[in-house]
Design a protein around this motif. Structure first.
Motif, PDB file in Angstrom:
ATOM      1  N   VAL A   6       0.874  -1.177   0.000  1.00 21.22           N
ATOM      2  CA  VAL A   6       0.000   0.000   0.000  1.00 21.22           C
ATOM      3  C   VAL A   6       0.910   1.225   0.000  1.00 21.22           C
ATOM      4  O   VAL A   6       1.836   1.308   0.817  1.00 21.22           O
ATOM      5  N   VAL A   7       0.671   2.127  -0.907  1.00 21.60           N
ATOM      6  CA  VAL A   7       1.564   3.270  -1.049  1.00 21.60           C
ATOM      7  C   VAL A   7       0.768   4.572  -1.040  1.00 21.60           C
ATOM      8  O   VAL A   7      -0.250   4.697  -1.724  1.00 21.60           O
ATOM      9  N   ILE A   8       1.233   5.499  -0.232  1.00 18.73           N
ATOM     10  CA  ILE A   8       0.722   6.867  -0.339  1.00 18.73           C
ATOM     11  C   ILE A   8       1.829   7.679  -1.005  1.00 18.73           C
ATOM     12  O   ILE A   8       2.963   7.700  -0.523  1.00 18.73           O
ATOM     13  N   ALA A   9       1.514   8.276  -2.130  1.00 18.99           N
ATOM     14  CA  ALA A   9       2.528   9.073  -2.822  1.00 18.99           C
ATOM     15  C   ALA A   9       1.839  10.089  -3.703  1.00 18.99           C
ATOM     16  O   ALA A   9       0.730   9.856  -4.185  1.00 18.99           O
ATOM     17  N   ASP A  10       2.508  11.190  -3.914  1.00 17.59           N
ATOM     18  CA  ASP A  10       1.856  12.270  -4.672  1.00 17.59           C
ATOM     19  C   ASP A  10       1.904  12.043  -6.172  1.00 17.59           C
ATOM     20  O   ASP A  10       1.288  12.758  -6.934  1.00 17.59           O
ATOM     21  N   ARG A  11       2.674  11.054  -6.600  1.00 20.21           N
ATOM     22  CA  ARG A  11       2.723  10.777  -8.026  1.00 20.21           C
ATOM     23  C   ARG A  11       2.983   9.281  -8.196  1.00 20.21           C
ATOM     24  O   ARG A  11       3.296   8.590  -7.233  1.00 20.21           O
ATOM     25  N   GLU A  12       2.899   8.837  -9.420  1.00 20.59           N
ATOM     26  CA  GLU A  12       3.031   7.404  -9.605  1.00 20.59           C
ATOM     27  C   GLU A  12       4.505   7.017  -9.622  1.00 20.59           C
ATOM     28  O   GLU A  12       5.108   6.815 -10.668  1.00 20.59           O
ATOM     29  N   THR A  13       5.069   6.905  -8.448  1.00 23.91           N
ATOM     30  CA  THR A  13       6.452   6.462  -8.340  1.00 23.91           C
ATOM     31  C   THR A  13       6.518   4.984  -8.718  1.00 23.91           C
ATOM     32  O   THR A  13       5.486   4.339  -8.882  1.00 23.91           O
ATOM     33  N   ARG A  14       7.723   4.478  -8.826  1.00 26.06           N
ATOM     34  CA  ARG A  14       7.871   3.046  -9.148  1.00 26.06           C
ATOM     35  C   ARG A  14       7.158   2.182  -8.135  1.00 26.06           C
ATOM     36  O   ARG A  14       6.550   1.179  -8.480  1.00 26.06           O
ATOM     37  N   LEU A  15       7.275   2.590  -6.854  1.00 26.13           N
ATOM     38  CA  LEU A  15       6.615   1.795  -5.833  1.00 26.13           C
ATOM     39  C   LEU A  15       5.116   1.896  -5.992  1.00 26.13           C
ATOM     40  O   LEU A  15       4.388   0.917  -5.828  1.00 26.13           O
ATOM     41  N   ALA A  16       4.659   3.097  -6.322  1.00 31.12           N
ATOM     42  CA  ALA A  16       3.214   3.271  -6.509  1.00 31.12           C
ATOM     43  C   ALA A  16       2.721   2.361  -7.615  1.00 31.12           C
ATOM     44  O   ALA A  16       1.637   1.774  -7.525  1.00 31.12           O
ATOM     45  N   SER A  17       3.519   2.209  -8.662  1.00 32.33           N
ATOM     46  CA  SER A  17       3.012   1.418  -9.776  1.00 32.33           C
ATOM     47  C   SER A  17       3.044  -0.077  -9.494  1.00 32.33           C
ATOM     48  O   SER A  17       2.359  -0.833 -10.156  1.00 32.33           O
ATOM     49  N   LEU A  18       3.819  -0.506  -8.512  1.00 31.40           N
ATOM     50  CA  LEU A  18       3.740  -1.936  -8.194  1.00 31.40           C
ATOM     51  C   LEU A  18       2.795  -2.214  -7.040  1.00 31.40           C
ATOM     52  O   LEU A  18       2.559  -3.357  -6.658  1.00 31.40           O
ATOM     53  N   ALA A  19       2.235  -1.145  -6.455  1.00 29.53           N
ATOM     54  CA  ALA A  19       1.407  -1.306  -5.257  1.00 29.53           C
ATOM     55  C   ALA A  19       0.052  -1.928  -5.568  1.00 29.53           C
ATOM     56  O   ALA A  19      -0.476  -1.786  -6.663  1.00 29.53           O
ATOM     57  N   ASP A  20      -0.486  -2.624  -4.574  1.00 32.96           N
ATOM     58  CA  ASP A  20      -1.858  -3.116  -4.688  1.00 32.96           C
ATOM     59  C   ASP A  20      -2.825  -1.932  -4.621  1.00 32.96           C
ATOM     60  O   ASP A  20      -3.819  -1.890  -5.328  1.00 32.96           O
ATOM     61  N   VAL A  21      -2.519  -1.022  -3.723  1.00 30.11           N
ATOM     62  CA  VAL A  21      -3.321   0.204  -3.647  1.00 30.11           C
ATOM     63  C   VAL A  21      -2.364   1.390  -3.591  1.00 30.11           C
ATOM     64  O   VAL A  21      -1.403   1.401  -2.811  1.00 30.11           O
ATOM     65  N   TRP A  22      -2.617   2.318  -4.451  1.00 30.03           N
ATOM     66  CA  TRP A  22      -1.848   3.569  -4.416  1.00 30.03           C
ATOM     67  C   TRP A  22      -2.809   4.692  -4.112  1.00 30.03           C
ATOM     68  O   TRP A  22      -3.779   4.921  -4.843  1.00 30.03           O
ATOM     69  N   ILE A  23      -2.559   5.392  -3.006  1.00 26.74           N
ATOM     70  CA  ILE A  23      -3.376   6.548  -2.657  1.00 26.74           C
ATOM     71  C   ILE A  23      -2.626   7.781  -3.132  1.00 26.74           C
ATOM     72  O   ILE A  23      -1.573   8.134  -2.589  1.00 26.74           O
ATOM     73  N   PRO A  24      -3.116   8.442  -4.159  1.00 26.37           N
ATOM     74  CA  PRO A  24      -2.418   9.637  -4.637  1.00 26.37           C
ATOM     75  C   PRO A  24      -2.724  10.817  -3.730  1.00 26.37           C
ATOM     76  O   PRO A  24      -3.784  11.418  -3.820  1.00 26.37           O
ATOM     77  N   ALA A  25      -1.787  11.101  -2.845  1.00 24.27           N
ATOM     78  CA  ALA A  25      -1.995  12.216  -1.930  1.00 24.27           C
ATOM     79  C   ALA A  25      -0.718  13.029  -1.829  1.00 24.27           C
ATOM     80  O   ALA A  25       0.374  12.463  -1.778  1.00 24.27           O
ATOM     81  N   THR A  26      -0.875  14.334  -1.807  1.00 26.53           N
ATOM     82  CA  THR A  26       0.295  15.186  -1.621  1.00 26.53           C
ATOM     83  C   THR A  26       0.707  15.120  -0.157  1.00 26.53           C
ATOM     84  O   THR A  26      -0.023  14.602   0.687  1.00 26.53           O
ATOM     85  N   ARG A  27       1.863  15.685   0.124  1.00 22.50           N
ATOM     86  CA  ARG A  27       2.337  15.604   1.504  1.00 22.50           C
ATOM     87  C   ARG A  27       1.418  16.358   2.459  1.00 22.50           C
ATOM     88  O   ARG A  27       1.295  15.994   3.609  1.00 22.50           O
TER      89      ARG A  27
END
Lengths: 1236, 595
Positions: free
Chosen positions: A878-899
């Motif tokens: 599970v990744v919280i990140a403001d953009r689709e980082t590499r980790l975000a793209s392999l995540a089961d869930v990516w929450i696009p959130a700014t800091r």
């Protein structure tokens, strides 16, 4: 694990099922070569070098990818298996271009590392250059003057505009060294008790003695003549090699403890048996070839007729022969020229060389012939003496004209006399220089006298030379070795030196009980010689004429014996080194292909044909691609995609022309390349190499120091590679450490940030000062001052620095910890300890990884690799990140959130858990304060947050469920994940969420807050306060803020070590202004910074690669830091400071470590630690977490962040600038620090 | 007013082979003629009926079912056929190549063929599911999903003796059983239609002529192994096959033969088409799977086999087009009927593509075990007149060359393997005495070398080195030891490559060395090409006794190498001659000699 029975080469063994044959063989001590296999990767099975035979199968199988099976019978080393491997290697080599070794080095009989010393000269390191030469050749002063220079004959630069002045450069460095008060002298090993005798004090014996003495053996040389040097003294004239220079060089050899007994002639004064009787265990015969061939013409015995060697020998004995007005020299070799030029200098008015072939065939060196002509020597070509006449003494020489007939076996046309063409010239002397041979009368006489003597057993050729083994110099008599002219016939000094070296090594092997000829065989591929080298590949080489050797004017020369060649000036040498084309291979010492080629004794050229040609690609700032060295093993491609997740490299085209290329055939820097260098490490050849840092590349035979990376808090194990004491590259240690053999761009290349703008000398008020002056000035008015240290200092350095602070009554802080403190205090308040509770191994084994992505994939690549491995094992991510980082793209869930939004997202997840009825009281440790927490985030429910932030409610809910429902949850974040203003509360929420999920602490689970600096954790443990952090003095930190004290003028003196607060300031002017108010500012750093510019005292510092001690990483693992290269150790400087302010600190790193362990429970490990995780709360000691601490509500009002911590590190900042300037894709230069 | 004439229908062969020969224009010509003349006769399209050497081919069928076949029909000839035959009822005898009840020479083409796989090709309209159903299509699938268990299907296949027709000849029943028994919920079935051998067009013709048969076979496989999804991996160079497959899948889905709840049962099966980009190696199953997954088409080490770990890591059954096309026939007619054809160990029939130096080139289906002689001489009519049969390359570039003296070898897995060749996918390239065996080996190796994926050392570099040696031999620069080096390389490439491409690439070289070593030696030792084919080793001369000085050759020579006055003997300047053969072809007096 189940076991299966297999037979390995006929031996029954049990191995684990599921193993590959390769691993099973290795586990049973059988080595199988492989080029395409990499431990970190799935088997690829393409190179076929690991082929093995399975009984009952017609085909071979690749052992790297074939699993063992019950009853399998494997043959790994039969002749047919070896034949397959050999052919695989031959095929690979048939499409692999380059020079394993540069042609110059390859041409040198002694294999002097020409490029190595040229590289060192280019760096101004003349002594090191001499040292390098002396690893194989103890005579750079002499050889630098008289060598026949086979290296220059092969220099590829011949194809452009002439060879590099290789020999002159060697002489230049050696001349520089010898004029130094302390010329290079190698270390000598402790005495071994072995005694060796050498006979003859020429270059061969002296070389053997030099290396035997270094190995600790007791060497005595027996020399018939009154002085040493052999032909260098008695054959080479003074004007080419001054006796003084030769004497100095010999002095450096005998200075190692080599004894020389002059006036002792073998056969007359002693026999071989005598030597053995005297306790010498081995004998080296370096007897030379000092007898002249006879002319076999009448009149040869007349007075005034001399043999060339006798003539020159008398010069060496300081007994100049009385030459007349007209001297005739017979012969066309160097001895003839030397005799001619010497005669001139002895006063002859006319000197004539009579040579039976034409000038073209003269074996003498062209430059020497030219010099002789310049000096007025006349030459009669195609003329041979027929008789010498005179009344008791030489008066006339009769010679006959010759013409050239058919070529003889040497390829030169044979001279044939022309009948009746005799003529006569008036001469006073005739010097016959038509060839030399060994004088073995001494041996023969002994042999004749006593047929049982060792001398009688010594086998000779029919030319009268001694027969000796090529590799070892061993003769037909046991323990008697020979080398140099006595074996080769009259040959060159460098060959004699090479032979002496080989014999010394062989004798040393014998003393170690090894095989006398056990020389490792080397394999070389070599490009075409320069005269057939593809010209188009040299088109880009800028023409640059060879430097001319300054010479004594002709008029001055012939009136004295002074040295003619004066030596290159430093300016000339530094120009000349630029002409080197850097042939040879960067991986010559590490290439697996080369190693296997030697092992399997491949035949080159047997299968030769087309080569897929493609020029080297040097467009990437750190990585060089040489496509012609690629063997298509695909390791780089696979490591890049499967481990690094970058996919910057790929396969291109099919068939023979298939190639490895950067993605879409773009320049590598334009792909998704992260410049981590994993591909370089994976490459078994030199298709991918790290671009050299030095002016010249080497190639270096690197020394390796295993240490811990000094950049981020991951604490990767690194191999610091040094050459001649300089750090030239950093590599991972294969499979070692937390990083398991991986490394990121900073770890691998970041040290280059310290290569320019280095501070080399102390300064006081802008003027260079001695260390003592500077240290005195630094400590003079430091009382009450603030002390700051970089989180890249070792624990030991930090300890010493803290001692300084304590002694001056000041406090210690760190600008680099700014912003990080509040995040770690969240851990302290919830869990009772300001340190992470999970390890990287926990990450790899987690079932759910929750990442608050603070650019982890880019900033802490190795941590990201652990996350990727967990995902590959099937963990949820599970990744919280403001953009689709590499980790975000392999995540089961990516929450696009700014800091700014991270806090809300975390609150929603906590609320989701609470709604779901997570029973906090049932957790293994008491989480109190739940009502307050709940109250503070009321309203931040999943649906409210989802709608407020415009993100899918489903994703948010799923993220919460995955995290809260995890069995082995690991939460990762680092300070930059949170907005500075809310970092305190956000981090608190993140830890609370982990606690609610039961994943805050425990076996295989926990929170891993990543330190952005190598020893941020260590400095925190040692009480360094974050300076200029976000919460200020009243909130989380709970102590005074040092920076505030400086700004307010409360502190007037400061010592800053390894930090650049001005460069790292969000408002540099404001910080600079505050620092200017200080009455005393001492800055210690490796490179010039905006802060050193303001300092009253500047102290040089060594970069982290030269530090010694320990780092404490993000996991709270204490790891050893070993120094590689570098000058004055930082610890010494800091200890000197401490001493001057009256603090008592132990001097060495281990002692400090001991003191630390004793005084602070937190470092509770005896001795220097090695990779143990300590004091993970609740784990190491089994104690519960801080059950009393309330789960306090988040909601710190937030303070001010004065610094961008990353830029306070000057080396890292310089490296990032370098990367940016090199135009690498933006992913290497990231959003930094906690600035938005 | 519509004329019905004496004809029930006219059928035009519209496969790629026919279209290439102009069949589409012929079809339009019939359409135009019928419209203009108001002829009310059904005009149908069909797939390749096999006589590719006769294309365009048109069948005129009487209401009674008697069939007359025209071969090589041109647009200009259509009107007469329509007028005289379609309307008039009187066949145009001189253009007929085959007719019921008549003994025309081309009849021999069919005498020994047994068309099970090609049962509908050239007969039904491949774009009509109704026509397929009319001839019994989807009966087998219906039978399987409604009344058989997977085990029963597998037993039936095992009993039939059907082996994979893609080349390796692995028993299909066992293969399906492996995939069925492999643990996993999600499974796949794949049709390998990545036919890439030069000179082979079996799969294309089947897909173009009878796509439903393959689809039906695939659906039966899916049911049997427990797959929910299937892929057709078809090379993009087969647009017509892809088009017809799309229509077939669409129609079959509409009729409930594929898709959800097939024929009302719980069995659901979804089919996709993946167009391959034309890499030969993608015919290798692991490379094919990688390609479907979007990876570079590169084989990987087996095991694990795709039956256990295939597409997306799931159990996968992969067979070629012809194998699947056999399946409905076996289910419908029973294993015993199928096993009645062929030899002890090679059951059923095999489709071959006859090409090269042969009179009647085309697609033939024969019982396994028929001899090479029967296929080439009886069916194919032998090599062109005046030439002698020298050898046949079997199994495409991966196969081997079988010389004339082995002509009585049966075309079955075991017999061919003994000769060093393989059945392969069924390519048969016939060579006569003008073919240089060294050059033909070079030709095939050139193909495999280009198509190597580049992964394995031996295949990537080794085949290149072999090719270089062959190139130097054919250009007259062969050296002593070259033959031995070719053999050494060849053997090692075969024994040390991951996939079938590398494991078989040296076959053409090794078999030609085995059977035609003298030709290699002539090239190397005597610098002579016995077949007079290698340009570097032949010279063109003009026989002064035959030359009459007509100047034709000189005019034809593109490099002006021939000089001579009119009515005088001409000469060839050997320096200039490029050995293009134009002069020899132009000379009416056989005065140009090659030696």
């Amino acid at each position: 694990m189940a076991l299966v029975n297999i037979a390995l080469n006929g031996t029954d063994v049990q191995v684990e099922s599921g193993m590959t044959i390769l691993d099973a063989a290795r586990a049973n001590g059988i080595s199988i070569p492989t080029l395409c296999h990499d431990e970190q990767l799935e088997p690829f099975a393409s190179c076929w070098v690991c082929a093995v035979k399975l009984e009952g199968m017609k085909r071979y199988v690749p052992s790297c990818g074939t699993k063992v099976a019950e009853g399998m019978k494997v043959w790994t080393d039969t002749e047919d298996v070896r034949a397959v491997r050999r052919m695989a290697l031959e095929l690979l080599l048939s499409n692999h271009r380059g020079d394993c070794v540069a042609p110059c080095q390859e041409a040198c009989p002694a294999s002097v590392d020409v490029q190595g010393y040229i590289a060192l000269i280019a760096q101004g390191r003349y002594r090191d250059a001499t040292k390098l030469v002396k690893q194989v050749n103890p005579f750079p002063l002499s050889i630098g003057r008289v060598c026949t220079r086979p290296c220059e004959g092969e220099c590829r630069r011949n194809a452009v505009d002439g060879p590099v002045c290789i020999d002159f450069l060697k002489r230049f460095a050696a001349d520089w060294d010898i004029t130094n008060p302390n010329p290079y002298s190698p270390p000598v090993a402790p005495p071994t008790g072995h005694k060796v005798a050498a006979v003859g004090a020429g270059p061969a014996s002296l070389t053997a003695a030099y290396y035997l003495a270094q190995a600790g053996h007791d060497v005595t040389i027996f020399e018939a003549l009154p002085d040493g040097g052999g032909m260098l003294r008695y054959g080479i004239p003074e004007y080419r090699l001054p006796k003084k220079t030769l004497g100095e060089e010999i002095g450096l050899i005998t200075g190692l403890g080599v004894k020389v007994e002059y006036g002792k002639r073998l056969g007359c004064d002693f026999t071989l048996k005598d030597l053995f009787d005297q306790g010498y265990e081995a004998v080296f015969l370096g007897l030379g070839a000092m007898a002249s061939r006879k002319m076999r013409c009448p009149g040869e015995d007349l007075e005034g007729v001399w043999a060339g060697t006798d003539f020159l020998g008398r010069m060496g004995l300081n007994d100049p022969p009385p030459v007349g007005k007209h001297v005739a020299i017979i012969g066309g070799g160097n001895t003839a020229i030397d005799a001619a030029r010497t005669s001139l200098r002895l006063g002859a008015e006319k000197v004539t060389i009579v040579y039976r072939r034409s000038r073209k065939e003269m074996p003498a060196w062209d430059v020497e012939v030219d010099a002789a002509e310049e000096e007025g020597v006349e030459m009669h070509f195609l003329a041979a003496p027929t008789k010498i006449e005179g009344d008791g003494k030489c008066e006339r020489l009769e010679f006959i004209r010759m013409e050239l007939g058919e070529p003889d076996e040497s390829g030169r046309r044979r001279p044939v006399p022309i009948e009746g063409s005799e003529s006569v010239i008036e001469v006073d002397n005739v010097i016959a220089a038509i060839g030399q041979l060994p004088n073995l009368d001494c041996i023969q006489q002994t042999a004749e006298k006593d047929p049982d003597s060792l001398e009688a057993k010594l086998e000779l050729t029919h030319w009268g030379t001694i027969i000796a083994d090529e590799k070892s110099g061993l003769t037909s008599v046991p323990l008697v070795f020979a080398g140099g002219d006595v074996v080769n016939g009259a040959a060159t000094a460098i060959e004699a030196i090479a032979a002496g070296g080989r014999a010394a090594a062989a004798i040393d092997r014998v003393f170690h009980g090894e095989a006398v000829d056990g020389v490792p065989s080397y394999f070389n591929i070599q490009e075409e010689r320069w005269d057939s080298f593809p010209v188009e590949e040299l088109e880009d080489v800028v023409r640059k004429e060879r430097q001319e050797m300054p010479e004594l004017p002709v008029a001055e020369r012939i009136t004295s014996l002074d040295e003619v060649e004066l030596g290159l000036t430093e300016e000339q040498a530094l120009e000349e080194v630029k002409r080197c084309l850097e042939c040879g291979c960067a991986e010559g010492f590490t290439c697996q292909l080369r190693e296997y080629a030697a092992e399997y004794d491949v035949t080159l050229g047997r299968l030769g044909g087309d080569v897929v040609s493609d020029p080297p690609d040097r467009r990437h700032p750190f990585i060089r691609i040489e496509p012609e060295k690629c063997i298509m093993c695909g390791r780089c491609i696979r490591i890049c995609s499967d481990v690094q997740g970058a996919s910057a490299l790929g396969f291109f085209r099919r068939g023979f022309v298939a190639q490895m290329k950067p993605a879409l055939c773009q320049p590598l820097a334009m792909t998704d390349c992260e410049s981590c260098g994993q591909c370089v490490e994976a490459c078994p050849t030199a298709a991918l190499t790290a671009r050299p840092v030095a002016v010249k590349p080497g190639p270096w035979d690197l020394e390796s120091t295993i240490s811990t990376c000094g950049f981020c808090g991951t604490g990767c194990t690194v191999d610091l590679c040094t050459a001649a004491g300089d750090l030239v590259s950093i590599a991972p240690a294969p499979g070692e450490g937390i990083n398991e053999g991986n490394l990121c761009v900073r770890g691998r290349f970041g040290f280059r940030g310290a290569l320019s703008d280095r501070i080399t000398a102390p300064r006081v008020n802008g003027a260079e000062a001695t260390w003592d002056e500077a240290l005195d000035a630094a400590t003079a008015t430091l009382q009450g001052g603030a002390v700051f240290g970089s989180p890249r200092l070792t624990n030991e350095e930090a300890y010493t620095l803290a001692a300084v602070a304590s002694a001056v009554g000041g406090e210690v802080g760190s600008f680099g910890l700014a912003g990080e403190g509040v995040v770690f205090s969240a851990l302290e308040r919830v869990l009772g300890h300001a340190s992470s509770t999970a390890t990287y191994e926990d990450v790899r084994g987690a079932d759910t990884v929750f990442v608050i992505d603070s650019d982890i994939a880019e900033e802490q690549t190795v941590a990201a690799i652990s996350i990727r491995k967990a995902a590959q094992r099937g963990a949820s991510v599970v990744v919280i990140a403001d953009r689709e980082t590499r980790l975000a793209s392999l995540a089961d869930v990516w929450i696009p959130a700014t800091r700014d939004q991270v806090g809300s997202v975390l609150a929603a997840m906590v609320n989701h858990g609470l709604e779901d009825g997570v029973d906090a009281s049932a957790l293994p440790y008491g989480v109190t304060g739940l009502p307050e927490l709940t109250a503070s985030i009321t309203g931040l429910t999943v649906d409210a947050v989802a709608s407020k932030l415009g993100m899918p409610e489903r994703d948010l809910r799923r993220a919460a469920e995955l995290v809260l429902g995890a069995d082995r949850l690991v939460t990762l974040a680092s300070a930059p994940a949170f907005a500075p203003e809310t970092a305190c509360g956000d981090a608190h929420l993140a830890v609370s969420l982990a606690a609610l999920a039961g994943g805050a602490v425990g076996e295989g689970r926990g929170v891993l807050f990543l330190r952005t600096r190598a020893n941020g954790q260590g400095l925190s443990d040692l009480g360094f306060e974050p300076a200029g952090g976000v919460c200020g003095p009243t909130c989380c930190e709970g102590s005074g803020d040092l920076w505030a004290a400086i700004e307010s003028g409360g502190v007037t003196a400061a010592l800053i070590v390894g930090e650049d607060p001005v460069g790292g300031a969000r408002d540099p002017e404001r910080v600079a202004a505050a620092l200017r108010k200080l009455t005393h500012l001492v800055v210690m750093d490796a490179v010039e910074t905006a802060t050193t510019a303001l300092a009253h005292v500047v102290l040089p510092m060594e970069p982290p690669s030269a530090a010694e001690g320990s780092y404490t990483n993000s996991e709270h693992r204490v790891q050893t830091v070993a120094a590689a290269g570098g000058g004055r150790p930082n610890l010494e400087t800091l200890a000197d400071l401490a001493g001057r302010v009256g603090a008592t600190v132990p001097a060495t790193a281990p002692e400090i470590y001991g003191a630390l362990s004793a005084s602070r429970g937190t470092l509770g490990m005896p001795g220097l630690p090695d990779g143990s995780v300590w004091s993970v709360p609740g784990r190491a000691e089994g104690r519960p977490l801080n059950g009393d601490a309330a789960l306090e509500p988040p909601g710190c009002a937030g303070g001010e962040l004065v610094f961008d911590p990353r830029w306070t590190d000057a080396i890292e900042a310089a490296f990032s600038r370098m990367v940016e300037e090199q135009g690498l894709k933006d992913h290497v230069v990231r959003r930094v620090g906690v600035s938005a | 007013m519509a004329k019905t004439g004496a004809t029930a229908e006219v059928t035009v062969g519209l496969s790629s082979c026919g279209i290439a020969a102009g069949a589409a224009d012929v079809f339009s010509a019939f359409q135009r003629q019928f419209e203009e003349k108001g002829v009310d006769v059904r005009l149908r399209r069909t797939g390749c009926i096999g006589m590719c050497y006769r294309e365009p081919i048109v069948d005129v069928t009487t209401p009674g079912g008697a069939k007359y076949t025209y071969g090589g029909l041109t647009v200009d000839q259509v009107e007469r056929v329509v007028d005289e035959h379609v309307v008039g009822g009187k066949p145009v005898d001189e253009w007929l190549v085959r007719a019921d009840g008549r003994e025309l020479p081309d009849e021999a083409y069919y005498d020994q063929q047994v068309r099970l796989v090609l049962r509908n090709a050239g007969i039904i309209d491949p774009e009509s599911i109704d026509e397929y159903i009319e001839v019994g299509g989807y009966e087998a699938l219906t039978k399987v999903v409604t009344s058989m268990t997977p085990d029963e299907v597998i037993d039936e296949l095992k009993a039939s003796g059907l082996r994979g027709r893609g080349g390796a000849g692995f028993p299909t029943g066992i293969k399906w059983d492996l995939a069925r028994k492999a643990p996993g919920e999600q499974k796949y079935v794949i049709v390998n239609a990545d036919e890439g051998d030069p000179g082979a067009f079996m799969d294309r013709s089947i897909l173009e002529g009878d796509p439903h048969a393959v689809l039906e076979g695939l659906a039966i496989a899916a049911f049997t192994v427990g797959a929910q999804e299937g892929y057709f991996y078809v090379r993009a160079e087969y647009p017509l096959a892809i088009k017809r497959l799309r229509i077939a899948i669409e129609n079959a889905t509409e009729r409930g033969f594929v898709g959800d709840n097939i024929l009302g049962t719980d069995f659901s099966f979804k089919v996709h088409i993946k167009e391959g980009a034309g890499a030969f190696v993608c015919g290798e199953e692991t490379a094919l799977i990688a390609s479907i997954e979007g990876q570079r088409g590169m084989p990987r080490l087996r095991p694990p086999y795709p039956a256990v770990k295939g597409l997306w890591g799931k159990p996968t059954n992969n067979n070629n087009v012809e194998t699947y096309a056999n399946v409905p026939w076996i289910i419908s007619h029973g294993a015993a009927a199928y096993a009645a054809y062929g030899t002890e160990t090679s059951k059923g029939t095999k489709v071959f593509a006859l090409a090269g130096k042969i009179q009647r080139g085309g697609l033939v289906e024969v019982p396994m075990g028929l001899t090479i002689r029967e296929v080439i001489n009886d069916i194919g009519g032998g090599v062109p007149e005046g030439r002698t049969f020298k050898a046949v390359q079997l199994g495409g570039p991966s196969g081997g060359c079988v010389p004339a003296e082995y002509m009585d070898t049966g075309v079955d897995y075991e017999s061919l393997t003994k000769t060093g060749a393989i059945v392969g996918s069924g390519g048969m390239i016939v060579m006569d005495d003008t073919t240089c065996m060294v050059d033909i080996a070079r030709f095939f190796l050139n193909f495999t070398q280009d198509e190597s994926c580049g992964k394995c050392t031996f295949c990537r570099v080794g085949t290149k080195r072999m090719l270089e040696i062959l190139e130097r031999i054919t250009s007259g620069e062969g050296r002593d030891g070259d033959i031995e080096l070719l053999q050494e390389l060849g053997e090692k490439i075969i024994s040390s490559s991951l996939c079938g491409l590398g494991q078989s690439a040296p076959n053409p070289v090794l078999t030609t060395i085995k059977y035609f070593r003298d030709e290699y030696e002539a090239h190397i030792n005597e610098k002579r090409c016995p077949a007079l084919s290698c340009k570097a080793l032949i010279t063109y001369d003009i026989d002064p006794d035959k030359c009459i000085g007509c100047t034709v050759c000189a005019k034809k020579c593109p490099v002006e190498a021939i000089t001579g006055e009119r009515k005088e003997v001409h000469t060839i300047d050997q320096e200039l001659c490029t050995k293009c053969d134009a002069c020899r072809q132009a000379c009416k007096f056989d005065a140009v000699t090659v030696s």
